[in-house]
Design a protein around this motif. Structure first.
Motif, PDB file in Angstrom:
ATOM      1  N   SER B 160       0.821  -1.216   0.000  1.00 34.33           N
ATOM      2  CA  SER B 160       0.000   0.000   0.000  1.00 34.33           C
ATOM      3  C   SER B 160       0.855   1.265   0.000  1.00 34.33           C
ATOM      4  CB  SER B 160      -1.006  -0.004   1.146  1.00 34.33           C
ATOM      5  OG  SER B 160      -0.439  -0.510   2.303  1.00 34.33           O
ATOM      6  N   ALA B 161       2.095   1.166   0.459  1.00 31.15           N
ATOM      7  CA  ALA B 161       2.975   2.338   0.392  1.00 31.15           C
ATOM      8  C   ALA B 161       3.288   2.669  -1.067  1.00 31.15           C
ATOM      9  CB  ALA B 161       4.265   2.084   1.162  1.00 31.15           C
ATOM     10  N   ILE B 162       3.525   1.616  -1.867  1.00 31.98           N
ATOM     11  CA  ILE B 162       3.793   1.824  -3.300  1.00 31.98           C
ATOM     12  C   ILE B 162       2.540   2.409  -3.973  1.00 31.98           C
ATOM     13  CG2 ILE B 162       4.513   0.719  -5.452  1.00 31.98           C
ATOM     14  CD1 ILE B 162       6.669   0.536  -3.361  1.00 31.98           C
ATOM     15  N   LYS B 171      -2.107  12.303  -8.730  1.00 31.66           N
ATOM     16  CA  LYS B 171      -2.796  13.493  -8.240  1.00 31.66           C
ATOM     17  C   LYS B 171      -2.049  14.754  -8.671  1.00 31.66           C
ATOM     18  CE  LYS B 171      -4.051  12.677  -3.958  1.00 31.66           C
ATOM     19  NZ  LYS B 171      -3.774  12.824  -2.512  1.00 31.66           N
ATOM     20  N   LEU B 172      -0.721  14.648  -8.730  1.00 34.78           N
ATOM     21  CA  LEU B 172       0.095  15.803  -9.113  1.00 34.78           C
ATOM     22  C   LEU B 172       0.264  15.883 -10.624  1.00 34.78           C
ATOM     23  CD1 LEU B 172       2.909  15.526  -6.417  1.00 34.78           C
ATOM     24  CD2 LEU B 172       0.953  17.066  -6.406  1.00 34.78           C
ATOM     25  N   GLY B 173      -0.475  15.036 -11.365  1.00 31.80           N
ATOM     26  CA  GLY B 173      -0.402  15.068 -12.823  1.00 31.80           C
ATOM     27  C   GLY B 173       0.864  14.460 -13.385  1.00 31.80           C
ATOM     28  N   LYS B 174       1.488  13.565 -12.599  1.00 33.20           N
ATOM     29  CA  LYS B 174       2.707  12.925 -13.110  1.00 33.20           C
ATOM     30  C   LYS B 174       2.478  11.427 -13.244  1.00 33.20           C
ATOM     31  CE  LYS B 174       5.558  16.506 -11.251  1.00 33.20           C
ATOM     32  NZ  LYS B 174       5.865  17.131  -9.990  1.00 33.20           N
ATOM     33  N   ALA B 175       3.249  10.802 -14.089  1.00 32.09           N
ATOM     34  CA  ALA B 175       3.088   9.362 -14.286  1.00 32.09           C
ATOM     35  C   ALA B 175       3.737   8.615 -13.135  1.00 32.09           C
ATOM     36  CB  ALA B 175       3.751   8.950 -15.600  1.00 32.09           C
ATOM     37  N   PRO B 176       3.078   7.574 -12.627  1.00 29.29           N
ATOM     38  CA  PRO B 176       3.710   6.768 -11.571  1.00 29.29           C
ATOM     39  C   PRO B 176       5.061   6.213 -12.015  1.00 29.29           C
ATOM     40  CG  PRO B 176       1.403   6.174 -11.806  1.00 29.29           C
ATOM     41  CD  PRO B 176       1.715   7.126 -12.937  1.00 29.29           C
ATOM     42  N   SER B 177       5.226   6.025 -13.330  1.00 26.04           N
ATOM     43  CA  SER B 177       6.490   5.456 -13.799  1.00 26.04           C
ATOM     44  C   SER B 177       7.661   6.422 -13.628  1.00 26.04           C
ATOM     45  CB  SER B 177       6.377   5.032 -15.261  1.00 26.04           C
ATOM     46  OG  SER B 177       6.022   6.153 -16.045  1.00 26.04           O
ATOM     47  N   SER B 178       7.365   7.687 -13.320  1.00 29.68           N
ATOM     48  CA  SER B 178       8.468   8.634 -13.106  1.00 29.68           C
ATOM     49  C   SER B 178       9.044   8.532 -11.689  1.00 29.68           C
ATOM     50  CB  SER B 178       7.978  10.058 -13.361  1.00 29.68           C
ATOM     51  OG  SER B 178       6.982  10.400 -12.412  1.00 29.68           O
ATOM     52  N   ILE B 179       8.398   7.719 -10.843  1.00 30.29           N
ATOM     53  CA  ILE B 179       8.855   7.604  -9.454  1.00 30.29           C
ATOM     54  C   ILE B 179      10.096   6.714  -9.357  1.00 30.29           C
ATOM     55  CG2 ILE B 179       8.240   6.630  -7.200  1.00 30.29           C
ATOM     56  CD1 ILE B 179       5.442   7.611  -7.658  1.00 30.29           C
ATOM     57  N   THR B 180      11.071   7.163  -8.566  1.00 32.51           N
ATOM     58  CA  THR B 180      12.249   6.329  -8.324  1.00 32.51           C
ATOM     59  C   THR B 180      12.210   5.795  -6.891  1.00 32.51           C
ATOM     60  OG1 THR B 180      13.467   8.308  -7.737  1.00 32.51           O
ATOM     61  CG2 THR B 180      13.752   7.487  -9.968  1.00 32.51           C
ATOM     62  N   VAL B 181      12.635   4.547  -6.736  1.00 29.67           N
ATOM     63  CA  VAL B 181      12.527   3.874  -5.439  1.00 29.67           C
ATOM     64  C   VAL B 181      13.892   3.339  -5.006  1.00 29.67           C
ATOM     65  CG1 VAL B 181      11.274   2.122  -4.131  1.00 29.67           C
ATOM     66  CG2 VAL B 181      10.230   3.108  -6.165  1.00 29.67           C
ATOM     67  N   ALA B 182      14.205   3.477  -3.713  1.00 28.95           N
ATOM     68  CA  ALA B 182      15.402   2.863  -3.142  1.00 28.95           C
ATOM     69  C   ALA B 182      14.968   1.776  -2.173  1.00 28.95           C
ATOM     70  CB  ALA B 182      16.229   3.908  -2.411  1.00 28.95           C
ATOM     71  N   ASN B 203       7.153  -2.885 -10.370  1.00 26.19           N
ATOM     72  CA  ASN B 203       7.178  -3.240 -11.792  1.00 26.19           C
ATOM     73  C   ASN B 203       5.826  -3.004 -12.455  1.00 26.19           C
ATOM     74  OD1 ASN B 203       9.839  -3.947 -11.619  1.00 26.19           O
ATOM     75  ND2 ASN B 203       9.412  -6.102 -11.150  1.00 26.19           N
ATOM     76  N   ARG B 204       4.760  -3.288 -11.702  1.00 30.40           N
ATOM     77  CA  ARG B 204       3.413  -3.086 -12.258  1.00 30.40           C
ATOM     78  C   ARG B 204       3.205  -1.624 -12.649  1.00 30.40           C
ATOM     79  NH1 ARG B 204      -0.908  -2.605  -9.300  1.00 30.40           N
ATOM     80  NH2 ARG B 204       0.145  -3.431  -7.457  1.00 30.40           N
ATOM     81  N   HIS B 205       3.748  -0.718 -11.821  1.00 30.08           N
ATOM     82  CA  HIS B 205       3.587   0.708 -12.109  1.00 30.08           C
ATOM     83  C   HIS B 205       4.708   1.240 -12.998  1.00 30.08           C
ATOM     84  CE1 HIS B 205       0.193   1.485  -9.532  1.00 30.08           C
ATOM     85  NE2 HIS B 205       0.773   0.843  -8.535  1.00 30.08           N
ATOM     86  N   GLY B 206       5.657   0.401 -13.334  1.00 29.56           N
ATOM     87  CA  GLY B 206       6.773   0.844 -14.164  1.00 29.56           C
ATOM     88  C   GLY B 206       7.713   1.800 -13.452  1.00 29.56           C
ATOM     89  N   MET B 207       7.719   1.782 -12.123  1.00 27.94           N
ATOM     90  CA  MET B 207       8.630   2.655 -11.377  1.00 27.94           C
ATOM     91  C   MET B 207      10.064   2.151 -11.530  1.00 27.94           C
ATOM     92  SD  MET B 207       6.498   2.996  -7.873  1.00 27.94           S
ATOM     93  CE  MET B 207       4.850   3.672  -7.808  1.00 27.94           C
TER      94      MET B 207
END
Lengths: 300, 417
Positions: B160-162, B171-182, B203-207
């Motif tokens: 649920s955090a992802i 919500k901010l008008g950006k694609a979830p795939s633009s998110i970077t994760v560590a 992977n599902r969100h393409g992050m």
């Protein structure tokens, strides 16, 4: 791995960060290792309970913080308490294994380690603890390099303790007696040095050094009743690399180890951090053996 | 030798006979559950949580009159051994509980690793084991028949955090795939399973995963990983390494002034980071199996809040979810024994498999592999030293705060969040 090297290439200040982190944690290792080298050199005992002494010192700092006392005042208290504990442990247990096969002393101190772990678990609980020192952080290079003030304080403390120790061993009569006993106990005894007391004092002094190291470390790193072993292992490695009876060697080996761990963790990934350090140890030992072998051949 | 007077002999015989006659009837019989739980070693803290949860449930069930089987009243009791947080000892003690002590019903140990060590033993002797503290998926993929887990598996811990990160980006008008994760996950079965679950969602969100560190088991310093975080500025930092990982992470993130817009952790409440390190842990997201504000109830404990109050009154501290899931495991036995109306392990096992039980911990219903598929995970966020439920939406007490306010750290990271 290549990508991690690229990060370092693109942001060189990070290398400075890794270097600093390595040196700062190395200072704590240096103290514990120096205590181990002292006991090893003087009494020929490898003290496996080293890490537990460190943790006990840490818990004393935690207890100080829990009672609202400034945690750094815990350092002398921890040193004094551990000195007492070391003395008692020596007089009741260690004295029986001194001068025997090294295996006996390893077993005995391993037993002490287990008992201390269990007691700390009972008294202080099984939770991970850390002391909030309330000190701040210095930032450099736009926040890319941050230096935690308490770690610097720990470093300075360790340096001072190291210097004090060197002076004590080098200049004082007691220090001279310790060194004499380390060199040749029977001759020292013949000259009127009470070697048993010197042994006890050395062991107690080591416990005090570890206690101080632990009380300092608890301000920056998590402590736990059952995680003393990592300090014991690192102390052992440092002493093996630096040799006993060499304060400068121990200090530089400890900091070198800290820095090597930092860089290995960053470049290879944290999962290889410890593996790399052990690999390094093997390499050092093989190199030493090879050099010794060459010397032997020259002698023949 | 002097003879004992006849009247005394007669009296003695009468006493013995009365005792024999009333022994079974007056005093209740006892059903003993067996558990090897860590009292010492690395897992001593959660071992205590596990034991306290078991004990609270046993007390509550016995106070309600115990368990009725075929018109006979049975009280519950637990035989404990200390597994010293080592798998080999756990295996040995499970064997001892079943073979020597004749225990027919097992409760789980603490941690996935120790549960894994015990499973072959309970399978071999065909003794059911209900556990509340082994969450790794691999426990349920080996075809075991006698394990039942009341908790959600570890791959679901931080899903649920992802999701929240993805929603927020949209919500901010950006694609979830633009998110970077560590990712910084401990090198053990549990945390690696958390990682696998998180990776599925990523992977599902393409992050994009920019850091994927494995933390050593003897961890007390995370500054190397955090140096990387500083350089790569991920939007979301996910950390799982039991209590030590949570505590080291929040302390060092604050000390080293590392800024991440979203920080997600496991084991917050058992490490008590909100209580002990309120400032450093503020706005961190925490995975939880259970929270006392949830609206679940049952007949033994009442509501989740009732359970928490009862626990606090007895043990003097706030119950972490490890306590709740352990208590729930005992409730499963109480329910199954009554439905089975038997003390045969095989019959009780079948009754457990058929369980569909509402509890203060959530609904419990097992799939064919033995894991509970009826209860979701919850995600909390630390706010002023308290854990506030922010997901799933039907139980959320508040909306999540994303990003972490910059005042928490100073670095100026650019982020789609």
């Amino acid at each position: 791995m290549v990508s991690n090297l690229l990060i370092l290439y693109e942001a060189p200040p990070l290398a400075l960060q890794l270097l600093l982190d390595g040196i700062l944690i190395g200072a704590v290792f240096a103290l514990a290792a120096y205590g181990m080298a002292l006991v090893w050199g003087v009494t020929n005992i490898i003290n496996i309970a080293q890490g537990e002494f460190v943790m006990l010192g840490g818990f004393i700092a935690v207890a100080f913080a829990d009672h609202g006392l400034p945690p750094l005042f815990a350092v002398p208290v921890a040193a004094a308490a551990l000195y007492g504990l070391g003395w008692v442990l020596f007089q009741t247990l260690i004295v029986h294994v001194i001068g025997r096969d090294m295996f006996n002393s390893v077993l005995a101190t391993f037993g002490i380690a287990i008992v201390l772990q269990q007691l700390m678990g009972r008294v202080f609980g099984g939770a991970d603890r850390i002391v909030e020192s309330g000190l701040g952080t210095w930032s450099f290079f736009d926040g890319l390099v941050t230096v935690v003030q308490v770690k610097v304080l720990v470093f300075v403390y360790c340096l001072l303790l190291g210097v004090a120790l060197a002076l004590f061993l080098g200049r004082s009569r007691q220090g001279q007696a310790i060194r004499a006993t380390a060199q040749e106990p029977r001759a020292a005894s013949a000259l009127g040095i009470k070697t048993r007391q010197i042994y006890a004092m050395t062991y107690a002094l080591n416990a005090a050094i570890c206690g101080a190291a632990g009380a300092l470390a608890a301000n920056a790193y998590t402590i736990h009743a059952y995680s003393g072993l990592s300090y014991t292992i690192r102390s052992f490695m440092i002493v093996v690399v630096a040799g006993v009876g060499n304060l400068a060697g121990v200090a530089s080996a400890a900091m070198g180890l800290g820095v090597a761990e930092s860089f290995a963790g960053f470049i290879l990934g944290t999962q290889y951090q410890i593996a790399f350090v052990f690999g390094l140890l093997v390499a050092v030992l093989v190199f030493r053996n090879w050099r010794l072998g060459r010397q032997r051949r020259t002698l023949q | 030798m002097r003879r004992v007077p006849v009247w005394l002999q007669g009296f003695g015989l009468a006493v013995i006979l009365t005792m024999l006659a009333t022994g079974g009837g007056a005093a209740d019989e006892v059903i003993t559950l067996g558990a090897a739980v860590s009292d010492t070693g690395k897992y001593a803290l959660n071992g205590a949580n596990t034991r306290n949860g078991y004990d609270l449930a046993v007390d509550a069930i016995n106070a309600k009159g115990g368990i009725d089987i075929g018109g006979k009243r049975y009280k519950l009791a637990i035989r404990y051994y200390d597994d010293e947080s080592t798998p080999a000892r756990g295996t040995e003690l499970a064997e001892r509980l079943i073979k020597q002590d004749g225990v027919k019903f097992m409760l789980g140990p603490y941690s996935s690793g120790l549960t894994k060590a015990i499973l072959p033993v309970v399978e071999k002797y065909r003794v059911p084991m209900v556990e509340g503290n082994g969450a790794a998926r691999e426990l349920f993929t080996k075809g075991y028949h006698y394990i039942f887990a009341v908790l959600s598996t570890s791959d679901q811990y931080l899903s649920s955090a992802i999701e929240l990160a993805a929603e927020n980006a949209q919500k901010l008008g950006k694609a979830p795939s633009s998110i970077t994760v560590a990712l910084a996950m401990e090198n053990d079965a549990f945390a690696q399973d958390v990682r696998a679950g998180v990776l599925d969602d990523i992977n599902r969100h393409g992050m994009k995963v920019v850091i994927d560190d494995q933390l050593p088991l003897e961890l007390n310093d995370m500054s190397v990983t955090l140096a990387k975080v500083k350089a790569l500025k991920p939007d979301l930092l996910v950390i799982s390494g039991h209590e030590k990982g949570a505590m080291t992470a929040v302390t060092q993130i604050k000390a080293l002034k590392v800024y991440v817009p979203m920080l997600a952790l496991t084991h917050c409440d058992s490490a008590q980071i909100a209580e002990k390190l309120a400032e450093a842990s503020e706005y961190a997201f925490c995975a939880g199996q259970w929270h006392q504000s949830l609206s679940y109830r049952d007949e033994v404990f009442g509501s989740a809040a009732d359970f928490a109050n009862r626990f606090k009154a007895k043990f003097g501290y706030e119950p972490a979810y490890q306590v709740a899931q352990s208590a729930a495991a005992v409730l499963i036995y109480a329910d199954a024994l009554v439905r089975a109306q038997s003390l045969e392990p095989e019959k009780v096992r079948d009754a457990i498999a058929a369980a569909d039980l509402p509890t203060f911990f959530g609904r419990i219903k097992f799939d064919e592999t033995g894991k509970n598929v009826a209860k979701p995970m919850v995600l909390t966020q630390v706010r002023h030293g308290k854990y506030v439920v922010v997901a799933p939406k039907e139980w959320a007490a508040d909306t999540p705060v994303i990003p972490r306010p910059r005042a928490i750290a100073v670095d100026g990271a650019l982020s789609p969040l």
